[in-house]
Design a protein around this motif. Sequence first.
Motif, PDB file in Angstrom:
ATOM      1  N   VAL A   1      46.771   7.147  22.642  1.00  0.00           N
ATOM      2  CA  VAL A   1      47.653   7.182  21.488  1.00  0.00           C
ATOM      3  C   VAL A   1      49.091   6.976  21.954  1.00  0.00           C
ATOM      4  O   VAL A   1      49.523   7.538  22.965  1.00  0.00           O
ATOM      5  CB  VAL A   1      47.452   8.508  20.696  1.00  0.00           C
TER       6      VAL A   1
ATOM      7  N   GLU B   1      45.026  13.786  12.994  1.00  0.00           N
ATOM      8  CA  GLU B   1      46.058  14.496  13.754  1.00  0.00           C
ATOM      9  C   GLU B   1      45.735  15.974  13.921  1.00  0.00           C
ATOM     10  O   GLU B   1      46.167  16.596  14.874  1.00  0.00           O
ATOM     11  CB  GLU B   1      47.438  14.283  13.124  1.00  0.00           C
TER      12      GLU B   1
ATOM     13  N   LYS C   1      51.877   7.416  14.896  1.00  0.00           N
ATOM     14  CA  LYS C   1      50.976   7.306  16.032  1.00  0.00           C
ATOM     15  C   LYS C   1      50.133   6.064  15.951  1.00  0.00           C
ATOM     16  O   LYS C   1      49.590   5.715  14.903  1.00  0.00           O
ATOM     17  CB  LYS C   1      50.084   8.537  16.085  1.00  0.00           C
TER      18      LYS C   1
ATOM     19  N   LYS D   1      52.921   7.349  20.776  1.00  0.00           N
ATOM     20  CA  LYS D   1      53.600   8.146  19.754  1.00  0.00           C
ATOM     21  C   LYS D   1      55.074   7.793  19.620  1.00  0.00           C
ATOM     22  O   LYS D   1      55.781   7.740  20.615  1.00  0.00           O
ATOM     23  CB  LYS D   1      53.506   9.633  20.101  1.00  0.00           C
TER      24      LYS D   1
ATOM     25  N   ILE E   1      48.432  18.067  16.000  1.00  0.00           N
ATOM     26  CA  ILE E   1      49.103  19.211  15.378  1.00  0.00           C
ATOM     27  C   ILE E   1      48.152  20.399  15.332  1.00  0.00           C
ATOM     28  O   ILE E   1      46.941  20.249  15.283  1.00  0.00           O
ATOM     29  CB  ILE E   1      49.626  18.962  13.953  1.00  0.00           C
TER      30      ILE E   1
ATOM     31  N   GLU F   1      58.001  10.008   4.943  1.00  0.00           N
ATOM     32  CA  GLU F   1      56.730   9.444   5.374  1.00  0.00           C
ATOM     33  C   GLU F   1      56.306   8.249   4.524  1.00  0.00           C
ATOM     34  O   GLU F   1      55.890   7.222   5.061  1.00  0.00           O
ATOM     35  CB  GLU F   1      55.634  10.528   5.333  1.00  0.00           C
ATOM     36  N   SER F   2      56.440   8.353   3.204  1.00  0.00           N
ATOM     37  CA  SER F   2      55.946   7.252   2.371  1.00  0.00           C
ATOM     38  C   SER F   2      56.795   5.997   2.550  1.00  0.00           C
ATOM     39  O   SER F   2      56.262   4.885   2.632  1.00  0.00           O
ATOM     40  CB  SER F   2      55.878   7.664   0.896  1.00  0.00           C
TER      41      SER F   2
ATOM     42  N   LEU G   1      46.778   3.312  12.595  1.00  0.00           N
ATOM     43  CA  LEU G   1      48.032   4.034  12.412  1.00  0.00           C
ATOM     44  C   LEU G   1      47.786   5.448  11.923  1.00  0.00           C
ATOM     45  O   LEU G   1      46.868   5.680  11.126  1.00  0.00           O
ATOM     46  CB  LEU G   1      48.862   3.336  11.335  1.00  0.00           C
ATOM     47  N   GLY G   2      48.587   6.369  12.375  1.00  0.00           N
ATOM     48  CA  GLY G   2      48.518   7.725  11.844  1.00  0.00           C
ATOM     49  C   GLY G   2      49.919   8.268  11.704  1.00  0.00           C
ATOM     50  O   GLY G   2      50.838   7.839  12.404  1.00  0.00           O
ATOM     51  N   TYR G   3      50.075   9.204  10.779  1.00  0.00           N
ATOM     52  CA  TYR G   3      51.377   9.833  10.588  1.00  0.00           C
ATOM     53  C   TYR G   3      51.187  11.327  10.694  1.00  0.00           C
ATOM     54  O   TYR G   3      50.239  11.880  10.152  1.00  0.00           O
ATOM     55  CB  TYR G   3      51.955   9.488   9.211  1.00  0.00           C
ATOM     56  N   ARG G   4      52.084  11.958  11.411  1.00  0.00           N
ATOM     57  CA  ARG G   4      52.010  13.401  11.542  1.00  0.00           C
ATOM     58  C   ARG G   4      53.343  13.977  11.092  1.00  0.00           C
ATOM     59  O   ARG G   4      54.372  13.727  11.712  1.00  0.00           O
ATOM     60  CB  ARG G   4      51.784  13.765  13.008  1.00  0.00           C
TER      61      ARG G   4
ATOM     62  N   ASP H   1      45.425   6.086   5.930  1.00  0.00           N
ATOM     63  CA  ASP H   1      44.495   7.062   6.504  1.00  0.00           C
ATOM     64  C   ASP H   1      44.250   8.254   5.576  1.00  0.00           C
ATOM     65  O   ASP H   1      43.650   9.231   5.986  1.00  0.00           O
ATOM     66  CB  ASP H   1      44.947   7.508   7.906  1.00  0.00           C
TER      67      ASP H   1
ATOM     68  N   SER I   1      52.491   1.924  -2.755  1.00  0.00           N
ATOM     69  CA  SER I   1      51.518   2.756  -2.045  1.00  0.00           C
ATOM     70  C   SER I   1      51.340   4.112  -2.715  1.00  0.00           C
ATOM     71  O   SER I   1      50.298   4.747  -2.577  1.00  0.00           O
ATOM     72  CB  SER I   1      51.914   2.934  -0.578  1.00  0.00           C
ATOM     73  N   ASN I   2      52.343   4.554  -3.469  1.00  0.00           N
ATOM     74  CA  ASN I   2      52.204   5.842  -4.155  1.00  0.00           C
ATOM     75  C   ASN I   2      51.168   5.792  -5.272  1.00  0.00           C
ATOM     76  O   ASN I   2      50.573   6.808  -5.610  1.00  0.00           O
ATOM     77  CB  ASN I   2      53.549   6.306  -4.713  1.00  0.00           C
TER      78      ASN I   2
ATOM     79  N   ALA J   1      55.858   4.495   5.837  1.00  0.00           N
ATOM     80  CA  ALA J   1      54.542   3.861   5.764  1.00  0.00           C
ATOM     81  C   ALA J   1      54.637   2.510   5.065  1.00  0.00           C
ATOM     82  O   ALA J   1      54.011   1.523   5.490  1.00  0.00           O
ATOM     83  CB  ALA J   1      53.556   4.773   5.035  1.00  0.00           C
TER      84      ALA J   1
ATOM     85  N   PHE K   1      46.891   4.782  17.354  1.00  0.00           N
ATOM     86  CA  PHE K   1      45.668   5.097  18.078  1.00  0.00           C
ATOM     87  C   PHE K   1      45.020   3.794  18.537  1.00  0.00           C
ATOM     88  O   PHE K   1      44.796   2.897  17.730  1.00  0.00           O
ATOM     89  CB  PHE K   1      44.648   5.797  17.166  1.00  0.00           C
TER      90      PHE K   1
ATOM     91  N   PRO L   1      49.965   8.823   0.513  1.00  0.00           N
ATOM     92  CA  PRO L   1      49.968   7.423   0.100  1.00  0.00           C
ATOM     93  C   PRO L   1      49.503   6.445   1.181  1.00  0.00           C
ATOM     94  O   PRO L   1      49.398   5.260   0.914  1.00  0.00           O
ATOM     95  CB  PRO L   1      51.449   7.183  -0.237  1.00  0.00           C
ATOM     96  N   THR L   2      49.244   6.918   2.392  1.00  0.00           N
ATOM     97  CA  THR L   2      49.006   5.963   3.470  1.00  0.00           C
ATOM     98  C   THR L   2      47.521   5.644   3.654  1.00  0.00           C
ATOM     99  O   THR L   2      46.651   6.288   3.075  1.00  0.00           O
ATOM    100  CB  THR L   2      49.630   6.472   4.792  1.00  0.00           C
TER     101      THR L   2
END
Lengths: 431, 431
Positions: free
Chosen positions: A181, B11, A223, A183, B17, A191-192, A211-214, B74, B113-114, A195, A225, B71-72
């Motif tokens: 991963v 995550e 992130k 980061k 996390i 976040e939105s 893709l990932g969001y934390r 994942d 995306s929302n 994204a 992956f 909204p993403t």
Amino acid sequence: MRIEMICTGEEVLSGQIVDTNAAWVANTLMEQGYELNRKMTVGDRMDDLVDAFVQASERADIIIVNGGLGPTVDDLSAEAAAKALGEPVVMFDQWRKVMESMFAARGRTMTSSNLKQAMLPASAVVVDNPVGTACGFRVKLNGAWLFFTPGVPHELFRMIEEQFLPFLRDLNPEAGGQVRVHKLLTLGQAESAMANDIADIDVPCPEGVSLGYRASMPHIEVKLFCRQSVNPDAFEQYCSAVRQVLGDSLVGENLPTMAAIVHELMLESGKSLALAESCTGGMVAEQLVTLAGSSAYLEGSLVTYSNHAKQVLCGVSETTLADFGAVSMETTKEMAEGARSRLGADYGVSISGIAGPTGGSEEKPVGTVCFSLSTAKGTVSQTFAFSKGAQRSRTLVRKLSAAVALDMLRRQLLELHPVANYPFLTRVSQA
Amino acid sequence: MRIEMICTGEEVLSGQIVDTNAAWVANTLMEQGYELNRKMTVGDRMDDLVDAFVQASERADIIIVNGGLGPTVDDLSAEAAAKALGEPVVMFDQWRKVMESMFAARGRTMTSSNLKQAMLPASAVVVDNPVGTACGFRVKLNGAWLFFTPGVPHELFRMIEEQFLPFLRDLNPEAGGQVRVHKLLTLGQAESAMANDIADIDVPCPEGVSLGYRASMPHIEVKLFCRQSVNPDAFEQYCSAVRQVLGDSLVGENLPTMAAIVHELMLESGKSLALAESCTGGMVAEQLVTLAGSSAYLEGSLVTYSNHAKQVLCGVSETTLADFGAVSMETTKEMAEGARSRLGADYGVSISGIAGPTGGSEEKPVGTVCFSLSTAKGTVSQTFAFSKGAQRSRTLVRKLSAAVALDMLRRQLLELHPVANYPFLTRVSQA
């Protein structure tokens, strides 16, 4: 190879403690190229434990079981494993002797309750615990390995690193090395919006990358992956495009915290740092001191919570406090300069703000925070009005403040202007 | 009524996390008298999610699902729920309008995306989220309710409190109110020794009470779970006996941290506090400032990480540093007295030690930490050699140091002698 984890203990299930062991294990596995497929938490009830062991063994190849190996009445893992296997628990003399010498070395007598820790299912293979009395072990159930580990974090960590990972590699030399991963740590973007911006990138996302969001306030980590072998050029091209849309929000890569990023840069620079903290109350110093080696650059922090302390320790003038208030760029300027000159440091960084829940006014609502960075060449200051500040917790306002202050220093160390443009944070003034 | 929880998100599963949401939910449920029976964590993979929903619905009455409503790409919870139900996701205009007005109120345009956040399984009942765009909902599968909640902590917390708990009470007015937990926070005793001592108490443990131990360095919490209506006199009698065997190790009851205990006592006392911290690097100040209202007593903290800072800020003499070293009771005495007098506070507390991993010597190994408490009547100092210090992490030595320093102040505030006898911590000197 399907790997699952079962965490035991009423205190984990009931939320009395946060399960950091599971996070550590999953993270360590991922770094080694293994994926954890599922994680389950069950309380200290015999039927639930037996049930969980049997179910997991029908689904997975390896199950890491954490906790329940201690000497007390609520430690049931060995007995539950024996029940699941349909066999008795027996005394393992091998481990009893290890415990006896462990107690002898510490000049203590072994208590009768510790004897329980040497009672394992008859078919168990003992797994050494060099730093504690809780014996690890593994048993095979329905073709799957159940690998039992202690709940005490530093004992678990050593057992995973020294015993479990080698066992895993021996079991299936082909697996591993396939997931990594990358980061990107961000500050001050939503976040939105992030994204959307990333979805709109016209460079294609390489195959095998997801893709990932934390969200972990005050940061959002993006992130990437890589679940299989990915073309490095395509990856780098995509990564560059992501960096570009993140702009000033991108504060570091593959480092877990803002403090770790600044720590590395400060060590490289050979410069020294003095802090003056009001609403953060020592949080910035504390984040840096957590990292071994910070004594190389950190002189100290003046945690000046009261006005009196701001005057006595930083030399903020009574007039400045009276004319502009404790939460003002005029005050943080004098705090940063005072800390820098009194401690004889290259950089002085200061923070003063209203963390809430009370203390706000119409002019300066909760979430108003001032920052200054002082160097030999002068002082840069800025004020933020953290949005939704009143709704947010006191701790979040303070974490955001610590991050912004450290980001000013980070940018200075990278020869960028200390004042960044964060899309989602409102700067109200600058000097 | 069987309640389970499913946490979603790569995550969380991959340990990027720590799952604080689950801990919060479990704890909140317990306080309301409900038990969480099982917790599962699954990644962002459609098949695993569908599988987890179906399995849990066959076992439980209510399943709280957390995360995956964003909204993403994942965020898959709504779609997975629909698949598990065998029905389509459809646009819920009701929620689309809520989102539109939410964006309008913030002066922002809703992103495409929302829109995804208003697509729910056809049979879903919308659950309001007053503080975010992620719509909560519930669906019935195999006779069980799946209750979907957002991953953002403050959104989740409000939804659980305002929507989930009332729903739970309506569903089964008989349940709840049956489990509570009484917590005894301890410092400086080993879990196994404590468990033996408590097992040997001759007052019988009342029916319906079970014991639990939570090790969270530097503390061990002894917990008395009351799973049904317990005789209050019998409980109090047992609790007194437990208090007695814990002795000096018992530092508080039903408060989560040492800082919270000292915070309450300082507020009651009307006195003021100045800190001087070396190896703890602001940790003590930070723990107190976390608590709203600490400005009533905390003047500030001198985080004097370097020798230079100890001289300049606390007025520690060069001779003392040269003759006794930075980690000595002579130095902490001058630090505590300097902090107290410079900040004009009633109490001065100081800490200086070797947190490691380097910096130790034969005479003063890693884990050697000195403390002083200064009042108008004089200064009390002590030195600890934290056992296994070298093996422990830097952070653990520092957490232990912060706890011991706060305990000196706690004891002073309770008019006990500031120096306590902890069975499991080695004090090497005292002055």
